[in-house]
Design an enzyme around this catalytic site. Structure first.
Site, PDB file in Angstrom:
ATOM      1  N   ARG A  46       0.848  -1.203   0.000  1.00 20.61           N
ATOM      2  CA  ARG A  46       0.000   0.000   0.000  1.00 20.61           C
ATOM      3  C   ARG A  46       0.882   1.252   0.000  1.00 20.61           C
ATOM      4  O   ARG A  46       0.603   2.224  -0.685  1.00 20.61           O
ATOM      5  CB  ARG A  46      -0.940  -0.002   1.216  1.00 20.61           C
ATOM      6  N   LYS A 136     -13.017  14.716   3.540  1.00 25.69           N
ATOM      7  CA  LYS A 136     -14.083  14.125   2.723  1.00 25.69           C
ATOM      8  C   LYS A 136     -14.973  13.211   3.566  1.00 25.69           C
ATOM      9  O   LYS A 136     -14.469  12.484   4.433  1.00 25.69           O
ATOM     10  CB  LYS A 136     -13.472  13.307   1.591  1.00 25.69           C
ATOM     11  N   GLU A 177     -19.865  14.804   0.009  1.00 23.26           N
ATOM     12  CA  GLU A 177     -20.037  13.806  -1.062  1.00 23.26           C
ATOM     13  C   GLU A 177     -21.287  12.951  -0.875  1.00 23.26           C
ATOM     14  O   GLU A 177     -21.245  11.952  -0.160  1.00 23.26           O
ATOM     15  CB  GLU A 177     -18.800  12.888  -1.134  1.00 23.26           C
ATOM     16  N   LYS A 219     -19.020  17.057  -3.952  1.00 26.01           N
ATOM     17  CA  LYS A 219     -18.534  15.925  -4.761  1.00 26.01           C
ATOM     18  C   LYS A 219     -19.716  15.024  -5.087  1.00 26.01           C
ATOM     19  O   LYS A 219     -20.045  14.122  -4.316  1.00 26.01           O
ATOM     20  CB  LYS A 219     -17.458  15.160  -3.977  1.00 26.01           C
TER      21      LYS A 219
HETATM   22  P1  13P Z   1     -14.397   6.976  -7.625  1.00 23.96           P
HETATM   23  O1  13P Z   1     -13.975   8.088  -8.556  1.00 23.96           O
HETATM   24  O2  13P Z   1     -13.693   5.679  -7.876  1.00 23.96           O
HETATM   25  O3  13P Z   1     -15.888   6.858  -7.531  1.00 23.96           O
HETATM   26  O4  13P Z   1     -13.881   7.396  -6.186  1.00 23.96           O
HETATM   27  C1  13P Z   1     -14.075   8.661  -5.739  1.00 23.96           C
HETATM   28  C2  13P Z   1     -14.285   8.636  -4.283  1.00 23.96           C
HETATM   29  O5  13P Z   1     -13.538   9.252  -3.550  1.00 23.96           O
HETATM   30  C3  13P Z   1     -15.409   7.872  -3.738  1.00 23.96           C
HETATM   31  O6  13P Z   1     -15.625   8.233  -2.418  1.00 23.96           O
END
Ligand code: 13P
Length: 339
Positions: A46, A136, A177, A219
């Site tokens: 990782r 986020k 998001e 987002k």
């Molecule tokens: P994806 O663009 O793969 O959907 O991932 C963005 C993300 O941060 C999801 O929480």
């Protein structure tokens, strides 16, 4: 809360020509991504993977910020530099995923609620101390028979708003998001309806919680057909439906909208973003915060082998550059093949 600083950070994340790399896969998610290239998810693998991403030469020309996962904030590059520092040195803003995942919503089969509010205030302060400047939190909204329910939308919007208010108190820009999933056989119209309802609830709660919208980023998903739908909307239709939906519900005070890719192919995600930006000027910057759409080609090129690092970095640079072009509405499929 220093409003001016929050606004400046939010704006810097959506400067023209650049977007965000979401590299905040949780332990179970990165394990799944590594499985696709037959690689064990050890701590060193990782670390090596994030190292190759964050040290890709020239990528700061297209990447404004990177979302990290807790473990990654404490790992170091091969030369011993902590990852948040590696990013800062290149002018890339480090961010952090702070939710604790979407769990089954009790009493509402098929729906989810994101956990992680308990103790969040303390964790945010610690992340800020480590260098994070934004955060986020992902809420997941599924489309199915009888859902999303009003209760699920309300519970998730409320949690997003509590998170956002705490972030701003701690001096972190919240990326809000709410992801309406692509999974299912629904039409693009149904996705538009669910996205409209989701976002309008989210902004009602954000305002109710006195969140300073100028110091936030949204987002969202794009408005697309369900993955299993027999009718798949084309690029122009997706771009128009997405912009129409956002105009109806996202206040112009929000500086930027950074889309997730959500299962679109890397090429689709770039094409859609470019088509939206080619439509003309919008009230907010339209940018990207892609995970899979930026990383899939990198993982395929790398396969866990040190010898493949240059090829993997080249793939990351290329995909980032194409998305940088999409920020100006200037992507064309012919650019896929240029090195
Ligand atoms: P994806 O663009 O793969 O959907 O991932 C963005 C993300 O941060 C999801 O929480």
């Amino acid at each position: 809360m220093n409003k001016g600083e929050l606004e400046a950070v939010a704006r810097s994340l959506v400067v023209p020509g650049k977007g965000i790399l979401a590299a905040d896969e949780s332990a179970p998610t990165i394990e799944k991504r590594f499985q696709a290239i037959q690689l064990a998810s050890t701590e060193e693998n990782r670390r090596a993977y994030r190292d190759l991403l964050f040290t890709t030469p020239g990528v700061s020309g297209f990447i404004s910020g990177v979302i990290l996962y807790d473990e990654t904030t404490r790992q170091k590059s091969s030369d011993g530099t902590p990852f948040p520092k590696v990013l800062e040195r290149q002018g890339i803003v480090p961010g952090i995923k702070v939710d604790e995942g979407a769990k089954a919503l009790a009493g509402f089969p098929g729906e989810k609620i994101t956990e992680g509010l308990d103790g969040l205030r303390g964790r945010l302060a610690a992340y800020r101390e480590q260098g994070a400047r934004f955060a986020k939190w992902r809420a997941v909204i599924a489309i199915g028979e009888g859902f999303p329910t009003s209760y699920c939308l309300e519970a998730n919007a409320h949690a997003l708003a509590r998170y956002a208010a705490l972030c701003q108190e701690a001096g972190l820009v919240p990326i809000v998001e709410p992801e309406v999933l692509m999974d299912g056989g629904h039409t693009i119209e149904r996705c538009e309806e669910a996205t409209t309802e989701t976002l309008s609830r989210v902004y009602e709660e954000l305002l109710g919680h006195r969140v300073h919208l100028e110091g936030t980023l949204l987002k969202p998903n794009m408005v697309v057909s369900g993955k299993e739908s027999p009718v798949q909307a084309g690029v122009a239709q997706v771009a128009e439906a997405t912009v129409r939906t956002l105009k109806r519900v996202v206040p112009g005070a929000v500086p930027g909208i950074v889309f997730l890719s959500g299962g679109q192919t890397p090429r689709q995600a770039t094409e859609h973003l470019s088509a939206m930006n080619a439509m003309g000027k919008h009230p907010w910057e339209l940018s990207f915060s892609y995970g899979r759409a930026l990383q899939d080609p990198v993982l395929k090129a790398w396969k866990g082998l040190a010898a493949n690092v240059p090829a993997a970095q080249k793939a990351f640079f290329h995909r980032s550059k194409l998305n940088g072009a999409a920020r100006h509405g200037k992507y064309s499929p012919a650019m896929e093949d240029s090195a």
